[in-house]
Design a protein around this motif. Structure first.
Motif, short mmCIF file in Angstrom:
data_model
loop_
_atom_site.label_atom_id
_atom_site.label_comp_id
_atom_site.label_asym_id
_atom_site.label_seq_id
_atom_site.Cartn_x
_atom_site.Cartn_y
_atom_site.Cartn_z
N SER A 1 -8.69 3.03 7.60
CA SER A 1 -7.61 2.40 8.37
C SER A 1 -7.20 1.06 7.76
O SER A 1 -6.01 0.76 7.63
CB SER A 1 -8.05 2.20 9.82
OG SER A 1 -8.24 3.44 10.46
N ARG B 1 -7.43 -0.01 4.74
CA ARG B 1 -6.82 0.06 3.40
C ARG B 1 -5.88 1.26 3.28
O ARG B 1 -5.67 1.79 2.19
CB ARG B 1 -7.93 0.14 2.34
CG ARG B 1 -8.91 -1.03 2.41
CD ARG B 1 -9.96 -0.96 1.35
NE ARG B 1 -9.37 -1.01 0.02
CZ ARG B 1 -10.07 -0.99 -1.12
NH1 ARG B 1 -11.37 -0.90 -1.09
NH2 ARG B 1 -9.46 -1.04 -2.28
N ARG B 2 -5.31 1.65 4.40
CA ARG B 2 -4.46 2.84 4.42
C ARG B 2 -3.33 2.75 3.41
O ARG B 2 -3.13 3.67 2.60
CB ARG B 2 -3.90 3.05 5.82
CG ARG B 2 -2.92 4.22 5.93
CD ARG B 2 -2.43 4.40 7.36
NE ARG B 2 -1.40 5.43 7.42
CZ ARG B 2 -0.11 5.20 7.24
NH1 ARG B 2 0.31 3.95 6.97
NH2 ARG B 2 0.77 6.19 7.29
N ALA B 3 -2.57 1.67 3.41
CA ALA B 3 -1.42 1.55 2.52
C ALA B 3 -1.86 1.59 1.06
O ALA B 3 -1.23 2.26 0.22
CB ALA B 3 -0.65 0.26 2.82
N GLN B 4 -2.92 0.88 0.73
CA GLN B 4 -3.41 0.85 -0.64
C GLN B 4 -3.87 2.23 -1.09
O GLN B 4 -3.57 2.67 -2.21
CB GLN B 4 -4.57 -0.14 -0.75
CG GLN B 4 -5.18 -0.24 -2.14
CD GLN B 4 -6.33 -1.22 -2.16
OE1 GLN B 4 -6.47 -2.07 -1.28
NE2 GLN B 4 -7.17 -1.12 -3.19
N ASN B 5 -4.60 2.93 -0.22
CA ASN B 5 -5.10 4.25 -0.59
C ASN B 5 -3.97 5.27 -0.72
O ASN B 5 -3.99 6.11 -1.62
CB ASN B 5 -6.12 4.73 0.45
CG ASN B 5 -7.41 3.93 0.38
OD1 ASN B 5 -7.81 3.47 -0.68
ND2 ASN B 5 -8.06 3.77 1.53
N LEU B 6 -3.00 5.22 0.18
CA LEU B 6 -1.86 6.14 0.08
C LEU B 6 -1.07 5.89 -1.20
O LEU B 6 -0.60 6.83 -1.86
CB LEU B 6 -0.96 6.01 1.30
CG LEU B 6 -1.52 6.56 2.61
CD1 LEU B 6 -0.58 6.24 3.77
CD2 LEU B 6 -1.75 8.07 2.51
N SER B 7 -0.91 4.62 -1.57
CA SER B 7 -0.20 4.29 -2.80
C SER B 7 -0.96 4.82 -4.02
O SER B 7 -0.36 5.37 -4.95
CB SER B 7 -0.03 2.77 -2.91
OG SER B 7 0.56 2.42 -4.15
#
Length: 251
Positions: A99, A101-107
């Motif tokens: 949760s 680091r959601r944006a970083q992981n999706l990127s």
């Protein structure tokens, strides 16, 4: 000595998307042979995990189990792989990190989607000494001098000069190899030095370019025969292109 992980601890293999994650469920788990590979879904991310009753050792069976899970995932979708031995405290820690680091992981997943890592290594070719001597007048003169005045120190100097010259030829060939393969890759990462090696680079390659990439390596190996010996390994999970461990909850 650190205490072993508690029973609630989880071995973490990778992050991926929920659709891809399920393809690893039938793989053997690292460590406990009775454990099962499972999936933790958090919104649009999924962590592939298994129970970690004890801290894993780098045994052949466990190393293979870790890699088999990653290969099963890579065959079906994007993967953010963990290094062998990543332990999370519990399910809550994994979910919290996903949760946070959601944006970083999706990127990162978007970056490696439809792509894989290919590693190319190159070593100097000692068997190329006759060709080297034909090309290098200074080396020929040093060998002739050593033969005229043989001795331990002279032999050492000659051996060092030959090794250095072979390495320079290999490194020059390596630069040409990287320059050509770079055109077929999305990105390139230089790996750590390898004993006796002149090249250790990883290339992020789109699946549609994998066949041309392999053909290019073969052509470059032939082009530089006698200067550098190339080996290529892939497709691999994108360890070199995901910016480290995606779930930093390990112990």
């Amino acid at each position: 000595m650190p205490a072993p992980p508690a029973r609630s601890s989880l071995y973490v293999y990778a992050l991926t998307d929920p659709a891809t994650a399920g393809h690893a469920r039938r793989c053997p788990a690292v460590g406990d042979q009775g454990a099962s590979v499972t999936v933790l879904v958090q919104d649009d991310l999924a962590a592939v995990v298994s129970p970690a009753a004890e801290r894993p050792r780098a045994r052949r069976r466990d190393l293979r189990a870790h890699q088999d899970v990653l290969n099963a995932l890579l065959a079906h979708g994007p993967v953010l792989p963990m290094r062998f031995g990543m332990i999370a405290a519990d399910e809550e820690a994994v979910r919290a990190d996903m949760s946070a680091r959601r944006a970083q992981n999706l990127s990162a997943l978007a970056r490696v989607a439809g792509r894989a890592e290919w590693n190319v290594k190159g070593e100097s070719v000692p068997e190329a000494l006759p060709e080297l001597l034909r090309e290098d007048a200074g080396l020929r003169a040093l060998r002739a001098s050593t033969r005229q005045r043989p001795g331990y120190e002279a032999d050492v100097r000659l051996g060092q000069a030959i090794a250095a010259a072979l390495q320079r030829r290999a490194e020059a060939a390596a630069r040409d190899v990287v320059a050509h393969l770079d055109a077929l890759a999305v990105d390139v990462r230089v790996g750590g030095a390898v004993a006796g090696g002149a090249l250790n680079s990883s290339f992020l390659v789109a699946q549609s370019d994998e066949a041309p990439f392999r053909r290019a390596v073969q052509a470059l190996a032939e082009r530089h025969r006698g200067r550098i010996a190339l080996t290529v390994t892939g497709p691999l999970p994108c360890y070199s292109f995901v910016g480290g461990d995606a779930v930093p909850a390990g112990q």
